[in-house]
Design an enzyme around this catalytic site. Structure first.
Site, short mmCIF file in Angstrom:
data_model
loop_
_atom_site.label_atom_id
_atom_site.label_comp_id
_atom_site.label_asym_id
_atom_site.label_seq_id
_atom_site.Cartn_x
_atom_site.Cartn_y
_atom_site.Cartn_z
NE ARG A 106 26.49 92.85 49.71
CZ ARG A 106 26.11 93.75 50.61
NH1 ARG A 106 26.92 94.09 51.59
NH2 ARG A 106 24.94 94.34 50.53
CG HIS A 133 22.57 97.25 46.70
ND1 HIS A 133 22.20 95.93 46.86
CD2 HIS A 133 22.81 97.73 47.97
CE1 HIS A 133 22.23 95.62 48.16
NE2 HIS A 133 22.59 96.69 48.84
CD GLN A 136 19.20 99.37 50.41
OE1 GLN A 136 19.90 98.61 51.03
NE2 GLN A 136 18.21 100.06 50.99
CG ASP A 229 25.73 104.60 49.74
OD1 ASP A 229 25.94 104.13 50.87
OD2 ASP A 229 26.10 104.03 48.69
CB CYS A 270 21.41 101.79 51.19
SG CYS A 270 23.08 102.47 51.04
NE ARG A 315 18.02 95.48 51.04
CZ ARG A 315 19.33 95.15 51.06
NH1 ARG A 315 20.15 95.75 51.87
NH2 ARG A 315 19.81 94.24 50.22
N1 NVA Z 1 27.72 102.11 48.14
C1 NVA Z 1 27.79 101.23 49.29
C2 NVA Z 1 26.47 100.56 49.50
C3 NVA Z 1 26.40 99.70 50.73
C4 NVA Z 1 25.08 99.03 50.90
C5 NVA Z 1 28.89 100.21 49.06
O1 NVA Z 1 28.99 99.67 47.96
O2 NVA Z 1 29.68 99.98 49.98
N1 CP Z 2 22.26 98.16 52.64
C1 CP Z 2 23.02 97.05 52.62
O1 CP Z 2 23.20 96.40 51.59
O2 CP Z 2 23.56 96.73 53.83
P1 CP Z 2 24.61 95.56 54.09
O3 CP Z 2 25.91 95.97 53.47
O4 CP Z 2 24.70 95.45 55.58
O5 CP Z 2 24.10 94.30 53.46
#
Ligand code: NVA
Ligand code: CP
Length: 327
Positions: A106, A133, A136, A229, A270, A315
């Site tokens: 990540r 992602h 997700q 989101d 998400c 998830r």
């Molecule tokens: N768009 C958000 C998704 C988090 C799961 C981010 O990248 O922070």
């Molecule tokens: N939805 C998601 O990816 O959550 P986290 O950032 O907590 O992993």
């Protein structure tokens, strides 16, 4: 379905039948878990979990999924490894792929997870990049399929910042599964043109549809799923809030917007979500801009139509399916 050895970097790389197969496997593993049937099918294997950005769901999902499969895990947090600081991505990938059976990443640019995949001999999974992602979206698809019984023909409307990882990835997932995806966003916040064109041509094959709209009320009229989101994603500067709040406010998912959809429409997110002012960032932003919630109101988030916690649980089941199928 044989996915052994495959990476999961974006769902663009997967055929609709493969995605459906992963959802079937996730459903069967979920069933086993609920019934206390052990499924330690990868006993003795190990996975490295690299997180250059923070996480609750993705990290816990990977750890629990791997442990349920009989595997060991090593968590490398944002300050927990040499990667990128004292050691190149390519070197890190080769070191880890000598010790582990799979690697999750990540972080920031998609090119990083692609480089890890290029230099490692074991499956690499994208646990979120700026662009995609995919794990997700597998959970989202499973949640929609569980609720409505099918994916084909369902209409998902994504409200808000559709140009980042979630908007882009949901568009791909919907196109692949023959669904109707609407990005409902202000000017400049649609997924990039090239990806829209790619998804439109996928949708032509699958019977799906991709539309772009600036009009929240018109968009949700026949929506089965309203998805949103956060408006400022991880890695973006805090200064982005001011412009974002002004642009995104009309796209907030609130009771008024939900009342323009169907009685059967569900709400998804998400997570994490700023649905009230009970978090540090949520409180600060709400106070500055005189709001009580940001991308979704507490009322919608806590309503019967909201499936956000089912979605979060999924998830784990879907990530488990990805690991189980690719090792
Ligand atoms: N768009 C958000 C998704 C988090 C799961 C981010 O990248 O922070
Ligand atoms: N939805 C998601 O990816 O959550 P986290 O950032 O907590 O992993």
């Amino acid at each position: 379905m044989n996915l052994k050895g495959r990476d999961l970097l974006t769902l663009l790389d997967f055929a609709p039948e493969e995605i459906e197969g992963l959802l079937d496997l996730a459903a069967s593993l979920k069933d086993k878990k609920k019934n206390g049937i052990l499924h330690r099918m990868h006993e003795g294997k190990n996975i490295a979990l690299i997180f250059e950005k923070t996480s609750t769901r993705t990290r816990c999902a990977f750890e629990v999924a791997a442990h349920d499969l009989g595997m060991g895990t090593t968590y490398l947090g944002p300050t927990g490894s040499q990667m990128g600081i004292k050691e190149t991505i390519a070197d890190t990938a080769r070191v880890l792929s000598g010790m582990y059976d799979a690697i999750e990443y990540r972080g920031y640019g998609q090119e990083i997870v692609e480089e890890i995949a290029r230099y490692s001999d074991v499956p690499v999974y994208n646990g979120l990049t700026n662009e995609f992602h995919p794990t997700q979206v597998l959970a989202d698809l499973l949640t929609i399929r569980e609720h409505f019984g099918a994916l084909k023909g369902m209409h998902l409307v994504y409200m808000g910042d559709a140009r980042f990882n979630m908007g882009r990835s949901l568009m791909i997932g919907c196109a692949k599964m023959g669904m109707h995806f609407t990005a409902c966003a202000p000017e400049g916040y649609f997924p990039d043109k090239e990806l829209v064109e790619t998804c439109k041509s996928i949708a032509q094959e699958t019977g799906g549809e991709i539309t772009l709209s600036h009009d929240p009320y018109a968009s949700v009229k026949d929506a089965d799923v309203i998805y949103t989101d956060i408006w400022v994603s991880m890695g973006e500067p805090q200064e982005a809030w001011e412009e974002r709040i002004n642009l995104m406010k009309p796209y907030q998912v609130n009771a008024d917007l939900m009342s323009h959809a169907k009685d059967t429409t569900i709400f998804m997110h998400c997570l994490p979500s700023y649905h009230n002012d009970q978090t540090d960032i949520g409180a600060a932003v709400c106070k500055t801009y005189g709001m009580t919630a940001l991308e979704v109101t507490d009322e919608v988030f806590e309503s019967k139509q909201s499936l956000v916690f089912e979605e979060a649980e999924n998830r784990m089941h879907t990530i488990k399916a990805v690991i189980a199928a690719t090792l």
